[in-house]
Design a protein around this motif. Structure first.
Motif, PDB file in Angstrom:
ATOM      1  N   PRO A   1       5.499  12.112   0.986  1.00  0.00           N
ATOM      2  CA  PRO A   1       5.146  11.113   1.275  1.00  0.00           C
ATOM      3  C   PRO A   1       3.586  11.707   1.566  1.00  0.00           C
ATOM      4  O   PRO A   1       3.272  12.138   2.856  1.00  0.00           O
ATOM      5  CB  PRO A   1       4.968   9.628   1.158  1.00  0.00           C
ATOM      6  N   VAL A   2       2.132  12.312   0.960  1.00  0.00           N
ATOM      7  CA  VAL A   2       0.811  12.748   0.854  1.00  0.00           C
ATOM      8  C   VAL A   2      -0.202  11.271   1.771  1.00  0.00           C
ATOM      9  O   VAL A   2      -0.307  11.360   3.270  1.00  0.00           O
ATOM     10  CB  VAL A   2       0.692  14.005   0.048  1.00  0.00           C
ATOM     11  N   ALA A   3      -0.700  10.698   1.136  1.00  0.00           N
ATOM     12  CA  ALA A   3      -2.363  10.292   0.457  1.00  0.00           C
ATOM     13  C   ALA A   3      -1.256   9.252   0.082  1.00  0.00           C
ATOM     14  O   ALA A   3      -0.062   8.640  -0.864  1.00  0.00           O
ATOM     15  CB  ALA A   3      -2.973  10.491  -0.559  1.00  0.00           C
ATOM     16  N   ALA A   4      -1.796   7.671   0.698  1.00  0.00           N
ATOM     17  CA  ALA A   4      -1.417   6.835   1.345  1.00  0.00           C
ATOM     18  C   ALA A   4      -2.471   5.909   0.273  1.00  0.00           C
ATOM     19  O   ALA A   4      -3.615   5.409   0.248  1.00  0.00           O
ATOM     20  CB  ALA A   4      -0.853   5.866   1.702  1.00  0.00           C
ATOM     21  N   LEU A   5      -2.081   5.753  -1.219  1.00  0.00           N
ATOM     22  CA  LEU A   5      -2.607   5.450  -2.063  1.00  0.00           C
ATOM     23  C   LEU A   5      -3.600   3.898  -2.080  1.00  0.00           C
ATOM     24  O   LEU A   5      -2.726   3.017  -1.791  1.00  0.00           O
ATOM     25  CB  LEU A   5      -2.446   5.493  -3.951  1.00  0.00           C
ATOM     26  N   ASP A   6      -4.007   3.051  -2.887  1.00  0.00           N
ATOM     27  CA  ASP A   6      -4.499   2.241  -3.271  1.00  0.00           C
ATOM     28  C   ASP A   6      -3.483   1.539  -2.117  1.00  0.00           C
ATOM     29  O   ASP A   6      -3.683  -0.046  -2.273  1.00  0.00           O
ATOM     30  CB  ASP A   6      -3.431   1.267  -3.929  1.00  0.00           C
ATOM     31  N   GLY A   7      -5.020   1.349  -1.456  1.00  0.00           N
ATOM     32  CA  GLY A   7      -4.294   0.844   0.805  1.00  0.00           C
ATOM     33  C   GLY A   7      -3.129   0.783   1.263  1.00  0.00           C
ATOM     34  O   GLY A   7      -2.507   0.278   1.991  1.00  0.00           O
ATOM     35  N   GLY A   8      -2.383   1.712   0.822  1.00  0.00           N
ATOM     36  CA  GLY A   8      -0.587   2.214   1.097  1.00  0.00           C
ATOM     37  C   GLY A   8      -0.964   2.511   2.445  1.00  0.00           C
ATOM     38  O   GLY A   8      -2.112   3.205   3.098  1.00  0.00           O
ATOM     39  N   VAL A   9      -0.197   2.184   3.462  1.00  0.00           N
ATOM     40  CA  VAL A   9      -0.227   2.297   4.641  1.00  0.00           C
ATOM     41  C   VAL A   9       0.705   4.282   4.873  1.00  0.00           C
ATOM     42  O   VAL A   9       1.104   4.031   4.118  1.00  0.00           O
ATOM     43  CB  VAL A   9       0.633   2.118   5.411  1.00  0.00           C
ATOM     44  N   PRO A  10      -0.371   5.371   5.798  1.00  0.00           N
ATOM     45  CA  PRO A  10       0.890   6.439   6.106  1.00  0.00           C
ATOM     46  C   PRO A  10       1.839   6.558   6.649  1.00  0.00           C
ATOM     47  O   PRO A  10       2.571   5.429   6.939  1.00  0.00           O
ATOM     48  CB  PRO A  10      -0.338   7.051   7.075  1.00  0.00           C
ATOM     49  N   VAL A  11       2.757   6.805   5.711  1.00  0.00           N
ATOM     50  CA  VAL A  11       4.691   6.368   6.163  1.00  0.00           C
ATOM     51  C   VAL A  11       4.915   7.949   6.442  1.00  0.00           C
ATOM     52  O   VAL A  11       5.461   9.348   4.972  1.00  0.00           O
ATOM     53  CB  VAL A  11       5.368   6.526   4.755  1.00  0.00           C
ATOM     54  N   SER A  12       5.636   8.671   7.415  1.00  0.00           N
ATOM     55  CA  SER A  12       6.398  10.165   7.303  1.00  0.00           C
ATOM     56  C   SER A  12       7.612  10.032   6.139  1.00  0.00           C
ATOM     57  O   SER A  12       8.464   9.131   6.378  1.00  0.00           O
ATOM     58  CB  SER A  12       6.340  10.246   8.807  1.00  0.00           C
ATOM     59  N   ALA A  13       7.767  11.602   6.096  1.00  0.00           N
ATOM     60  CA  ALA A  13       9.201  11.324   5.757  1.00  0.00           C
ATOM     61  C   ALA A  13      10.482  10.768   6.667  1.00  0.00           C
ATOM     62  O   ALA A  13      11.341  10.230   5.609  1.00  0.00           O
ATOM     63  CB  ALA A  13       9.605  13.610   5.770  1.00  0.00           C
ATOM     64  N   ARG A  14      10.215  11.249   7.484  1.00  0.00           N
ATOM     65  CA  ARG A  14      11.591  10.419   8.484  1.00  0.00           C
ATOM     66  C   ARG A  14      11.384   9.001   8.474  1.00  0.00           C
ATOM     67  O   ARG A  14      12.253   7.968   7.956  1.00  0.00           O
ATOM     68  CB  ARG A  14      11.200  10.628   9.748  1.00  0.00           C
ATOM     69  N   VAL A  15      10.275   8.353   8.293  1.00  0.00           N
ATOM     70  CA  VAL A  15      10.404   6.425   8.272  1.00  0.00           C
ATOM     71  C   VAL A  15      10.718   6.505   6.935  1.00  0.00           C
ATOM     72  O   VAL A  15      11.656   5.200   6.265  1.00  0.00           O
ATOM     73  CB  VAL A  15       9.360   6.363   8.777  1.00  0.00           C
ATOM     74  N   LEU A  16      10.445   7.269   5.684  1.00  0.00           N
ATOM     75  CA  LEU A  16      10.538   7.148   4.265  1.00  0.00           C
ATOM     76  C   LEU A  16      12.559   6.818   4.182  1.00  0.00           C
ATOM     77  O   LEU A  16      13.104   5.877   3.953  1.00  0.00           O
ATOM     78  CB  LEU A  16       9.646   8.375   3.544  1.00  0.00           C
ATOM     79  N   PHE A  17      12.619   7.900   4.715  1.00  0.00           N
ATOM     80  CA  PHE A  17      15.069   8.113   4.605  1.00  0.00           C
ATOM     81  C   PHE A  17      15.242   6.698   5.552  1.00  0.00           C
ATOM     82  O   PHE A  17      15.414   6.411   4.683  1.00  0.00           O
ATOM     83  CB  PHE A  17      15.191   9.330   5.239  1.00  0.00           C
ATOM     84  N   GLU A  18      14.617   6.516   6.482  1.00  0.00           N
ATOM     85  CA  GLU A  18      15.507   5.415   7.004  1.00  0.00           C
ATOM     86  C   GLU A  18      14.953   4.613   6.018  1.00  0.00           C
ATOM     87  O   GLU A  18      15.591   3.373   6.582  1.00  0.00           O
ATOM     88  CB  GLU A  18      14.470   5.652   8.414  1.00  0.00           C
ATOM     89  N   ARG A  19      13.829   3.884   5.383  1.00  0.00           N
ATOM     90  CA  ARG A  19      13.553   2.824   4.938  1.00  0.00           C
ATOM     91  C   ARG A  19      14.590   2.405   3.625  1.00  0.00           C
ATOM     92  O   ARG A  19      14.593   1.392   3.760  1.00  0.00           O
ATOM     93  CB  ARG A  19      12.101   2.545   5.272  1.00  0.00           C
ATOM     94  N   LEU A  20      14.812   3.781   2.975  1.00  0.00           N
ATOM     95  CA  LEU A  20      14.718   3.328   2.486  1.00  0.00           C
ATOM     96  C   LEU A  20      16.524   3.667   2.472  1.00  0.00           C
ATOM     97  O   LEU A  20      17.352   3.009   1.891  1.00  0.00           O
ATOM     98  CB  LEU A  20      15.047   4.792   1.569  1.00  0.00           C
TER      99      LEU A  20
END
Lengths: 383, 383
Positions: free
Chosen positions: B322-341
């Motif tokens: 996850p590089v850029a947070a488009l459309d007002g999204g928040v920056p999320v790290s790979a680790r956080v993405l993995f955990e939230r999924l």
């Protein structure tokens, strides 16, 4: 690195020296091939100490139910199976390591404990070929002291071959192919006599068939023997030879390092499901123990009546040799007996590869198989 | 033997030095455990590059039909399976060695060819962990040269780490986790540049998913490359990850010695039966290839739309961050993405263990799984 260790061009000269003298692989004939070659309607296999009752119905159901999971990797570390085995045996889970057959446990013990070119591994001669083969593959010296003439264990000679570089001592009980089973007290005494750095590995692949296990196995008392490990298998009593499931009950620190080094998925998912089902199926195990005890008694009695020398056995096989041809029968060698049985559709195990050319081994079959084997052996030995 | 090599009293000090720094084993959570921990109705696993369609129906039938044979040892040498694989690939049977997963073939190659303390094994960093782990277990030096920043292969650096003691060079193509797949011409050039005593082992675990295989694999032309071996597996396209079935197509002299040293029963009977059935099931394989190609395209497109960087892949997985947070999204790290999924019931693969903390890998699932994964990723990245 000196120049003379540089690798030659890719060729058999590139093989590790200890690998070069491994024998070429010779595939045994399958049951189908034997059937075809001798024009037989059926072939009975009493050669590999498999379960005489086949595969437990509960296990077969578990395999079918889990067939759809074949596409999934197993959970690494096989935690459910390890817990179930530990509970069944009454030992700590942290002592149990499962493998792709006991073969993998034997190999991993050598790889983890024995330093190539420095340490050695000891066993009896003959003994299970994996002890020697995997030692050689690891570049570890393998020492084997001959059994007594009556196939009992010469403990003094066994201990005498150990030294400060002995990493592992393998003892099989009940022994294969003889069936000899020493009392547990002798193993206790052995454990006390081995050098301090040596692990005594008691391979109890056939212990499930022994009537009085407490008198012959140290498994229930391993906490008192920090230098003893026990190997067991699902291949025999549990009827899972083809699925590959064996395990070791080891000192905890060693089990920890075995798990660290064992490839994560070496035990397949259907072996795990089948192992769990097999542990539940006490009825099948009781039936198997009963069938083996009765069949063994029947076979031993009948073979002796045919003039064969039969070794006492507490296992699911008998080692014997045709000695005297009674009642005008003709003298027949072990090799000829094996071949004539094969032509008639019964496979037993010649023991030439064990250095026992006069002897053969027969696995206890089911009632029909045992009767057929005796009938044919009578024909062959007594015309 | 000098006195200081004598073994100490049995304890972790008895372990071979190279074993002592193996990491402790940490069991991953099972699907059931994740379901329970997060109170989920269902869990979707897109973490292990398993077949998105599951196990072939023909394979499941073969497994059930052979369940009753679990008590029998396999025919050693697996001759039927070897013939079927050789026929399927159009290579000589004498080149094919099957193993308990490719893991066993990798391990055996190192054990047969590399001299401990003398030879070395080379690969890229990161690469499949087995290359390095089994080298270390064998006491063989492991050298790994970093991939280019764009995850392509730096051939000059790769060759530069080889020397007169390099026994094996492992290259994975398509590469895991990146998906990078070099043209076959680059592998040809590599084979010509490696030292004379070095075998180039091309691990093609994911090659079945590549559209133009002739342009990326040397398998069809191995006769022209005497220093090249190819590894393949039934774990991915054939959907047999849990049953453990991999193989190598090797120079004949090497295949011969691999068979001499491989334990006779390491491939289980149901893997053999399932492998034979899987080879017959062209329909399932075609469906899988189609599902993977479509799913991969869908996932790559959707992830890019969500502002992720996605590496090109010809395999059944995608590596992305996850590089850029488009459309007002928040920056999320790979680790956080993995955990939230994970909390939401979708397991993907974090790549920290590969040294790629910013990246994750997702396996292509079926249509429903892919859609769910994208929907949840959108929620997480764009609130």
């Amino acid at each position: 690195m000196s120049i003379d260790t540089a690798r030659p061009a890719l060729s058999p000269a590139c093989l590790k020296p200890e690998v070069r003298d491994f024998s070429p692989y010779v595939a045994g004939m399958s049951i189908d091939e034997i059937r075809e070659r001798y024009g037989l309607a059926q072939v009975v296999k009493m050669a590999s100490n498999e379960n005489p009752l086949g595969t437990s119905p509960l296990v077969q159901r578990a395999i079918c139910e889990h067939a759809g999971l074949a596409f999934r990797y197993a959970q690494s570390g096989n935690p459910r199976l390890v817990r179930a085995i530990a509970e069944h045996l009454g030992v700590e889970s942290a002592r149990v390591v499962v493998g792709n057959g006991s073969d993998e446990i034997i190999d991993l013990l050598i790889r983890v404990l024995a330093r190539p070119g420095v340490d050695n591994v000891i066993a009896f001669k003959p003994s299970f070929s994996m002890y020697g083969l995997q030692s050689r593959l690891c570049g570890v010296e393998f020492r084997a002291t001959p059994l007594n003439a009556d196939f009992t264990f010469p403990w003094d000679a066994f201990v005498a071959q150990a030294d400060a570089h002995t990493a592992l001592a393998f003892v099989t009980t009940p022994d294969n192919p003889s069936g000899f089973t020493p009392p547990a007290a002798e193993l206790e005494a052995l454990a006390a006599r081995l050098p301090q750095g040596c692990l005594l590995v008691v391979d109890e692949a056939y212990m499930d068939f022994v009537a009085d296990q407490a008198a012959h196995s140290l498994l229930g008392r391993l906490a008192s023997f920090p230098n003893v490990a026990v190997l067991r298998t699902f291949s025999k009593l549990y009827g899972l030879a083809g699925l590959r499931l064996g395990y070791g009950v080891l000192p905890e620190w060693l089990a920890d390092y075995m798990w660290r080094t064992r490839p994560p998925f070496s035990v397949n998912v259907l072996a795990e499901a089948a192992g769990l089902a097999a542990l539940e199926d006490q009825v099948f195990r009781d039936e198997t123990v009963r069938a083996v005890a009765e069949g063994r008694q029947y076979l031993a009695h009948a073979l002796r009546n045919l003039g064969c020398e039969v070794l006492p056995s507490q296992s699911n096989f008998l080692m014997f040799r045709p000695v005297a041809a009674l009642d005008g029968g003709v003298p027949v060698s072990a090799r000829v007996l094996f071949e004539r049985l094969l032509e008639r559709g019964v496979i037993i195990r010649p023991l030439k590869s064990y250095g026992l050319e006069e002897w053969v081994r027969v696995s206890v079959g089911n009632e029909r198989e045992n009767a057929l084997f005796i009938e044919l052996t009578r024909e062959i030995l007594h015309g």
